[in-house]
Scaffold this active site. Structure first.
Site, mmCIF file in Angstrom:
data_model
loop_
_atom_site.group_PDB
_atom_site.id
_atom_site.type_symbol
_atom_site.label_atom_id
_atom_site.label_comp_id
_atom_site.label_asym_id
_atom_site.label_seq_id
_atom_site.Cartn_x
_atom_site.Cartn_y
_atom_site.Cartn_z
ATOM 1 N N TYR A 57 43.801 38.221 35.906
ATOM 2 C CA TYR A 57 44.105 38.557 34.598
ATOM 3 C C TYR A 57 44.530 40.276 33.889
ATOM 4 O O TYR A 57 43.411 40.457 33.632
ATOM 5 C CB TYR A 57 43.055 37.596 33.408
ATOM 6 C CG TYR A 57 42.028 36.463 34.528
ATOM 7 C CD1 TYR A 57 43.398 35.651 34.994
ATOM 8 C CD2 TYR A 57 41.242 36.056 34.289
ATOM 9 C CE1 TYR A 57 43.095 34.190 35.481
ATOM 10 C CE2 TYR A 57 40.957 34.569 34.611
ATOM 11 C CZ TYR A 57 42.137 33.652 34.891
ATOM 12 O OH TYR A 57 41.641 32.255 35.850
ATOM 13 N N HIS A 116 42.825 32.709 44.882
ATOM 14 C CA HIS A 116 43.209 32.510 43.466
ATOM 15 C C HIS A 116 44.130 31.619 43.537
ATOM 16 O O HIS A 116 44.056 30.117 42.968
ATOM 17 C CB HIS A 116 43.702 33.587 42.546
ATOM 18 C CG HIS A 116 43.652 33.173 41.393
ATOM 19 N ND1 HIS A 116 43.542 34.302 40.493
ATOM 20 C CD2 HIS A 116 43.288 32.138 40.947
ATOM 21 C CE1 HIS A 116 44.064 34.037 38.960
ATOM 22 N NE2 HIS A 116 43.738 32.452 39.609
#
Length: 271
Positions: A57, A116
């Site tokens: 992110y 992830h």
């Protein structure tokens, strides 16, 4: 705040704060740093003590903002989740990735560390060798995965010495893919939490006439209807993202709704 049990001890809030796009998409964006720092602090003050982020992110900047924003809050009252990107799953790279995340977060450990995305290039056994080592060192409290299908989840369960506590996937009233592919049922039977991201399906949930009907009936927002539908299900929690103070407060209040079994059944049938 309500909590659900993790399978190897400990509790996790049913509502957390997602941070995707805070501080940038795939690369850093500093334009709204002051605003986002204020929003994260405000959210924690409201009662969002589960913060979900990832090394990807904002190219790492989101973790930096989370670390700065949480300065001064008692660490033992927070539940911090972050994730290792699929290009860092080789042996040795996982250790470096976590150390980078901890440095940006200004923390000694994370409560939950997720893969992830699965990788077709690296064997899960190789990744979990590092992950389990990091659990043993106390740098990770709990392990999980994200975007894993049923077969990948079963394999992760087999190769990890540390029990998998969650699979974080897109799941909401209008996207039932991980219900239809068997992941939700598997999680519920195995005592694994399904963490629903994109709980509003990028706004699609708000536009559905049935959701709007029940929002009016219960004096709630469409977002609250969507969140309540998720968290009342066994083994499901969610991590809505908002950078709006009013929405943050309203979303948190979803735990106080009481929707009748008949109305929940109608929502279950919604597509």
């Amino acid at each position: 705040m309500e909590f659900k049990q993790l399978r190897i001890g400990g509790m996790i809030p049913v509502l957390g704060l997602g941070t995707w796009t805070i501080g940038g998409g795939m690369s850093p964006n500093h334009a709204k740093d002051k605003h986002y720092l204020e929003i994260i602090r405000y959210a924690v003050g409201l009662g969002y003590n589960h913060i979900d982020t990832a090394e990807m992110y904002g190219g790492g900047h989101t973790e930096e903002l989370v670390g700065m924003a949480l300065k001064g809050f008692p660490r033992d009252e927070l539940f911090i989740t972050t994730k290792v990107w699929h290009t860092h799953l080789q042996k040795g790279q996982v250790v470096n990735a976590l150390d980078g995340s901890l440095k940006r977060l200004k923390m000694d450990y994370v409560d939950l560390y997720l893969i992830h995305w699965p990788s077709n290039l690296v064997a899960l056994e190789e990744t979990f060798e590092d992950l389990n080592k990091l659990v043993g060192l106390g740098k990770i409290r709990h392990l999980g995965v994200s975007n894993f299908n049923l077969e990948q989840m079963q394999q992760a369960q087999e190769v990890s010495a540390t029990p998998i506590v969650t699979n974080q996937v897109p799941y909401n009233l209008t996207n039932r893919r991980y219900q239809e592919n068997g992941v939700l049922e598997y999680c519920q039977h195995a005592g694994i939490l399904l963490t629903a991201y994109t709980p509003f399906d990028r706004g699609t949930v708000f536009k559905h006439k049935t959701v709007q009907k029940f929002a009016q009936k219960y004096g709630a927002t469409p977002a609250q209807i969507g969140l309540y539908w998720l968290i009342q299900q066994p083994s499901v929690i969610t991590i809505p993202m908002s950078a709006n103070k009013n929405h943050l407060a309203a979303n948190l209040d979803a735990v106080n709704l009481q929707i009748t079994p008949g109305d929940l059944k109608e929502l279950d049938q919604l597509r």
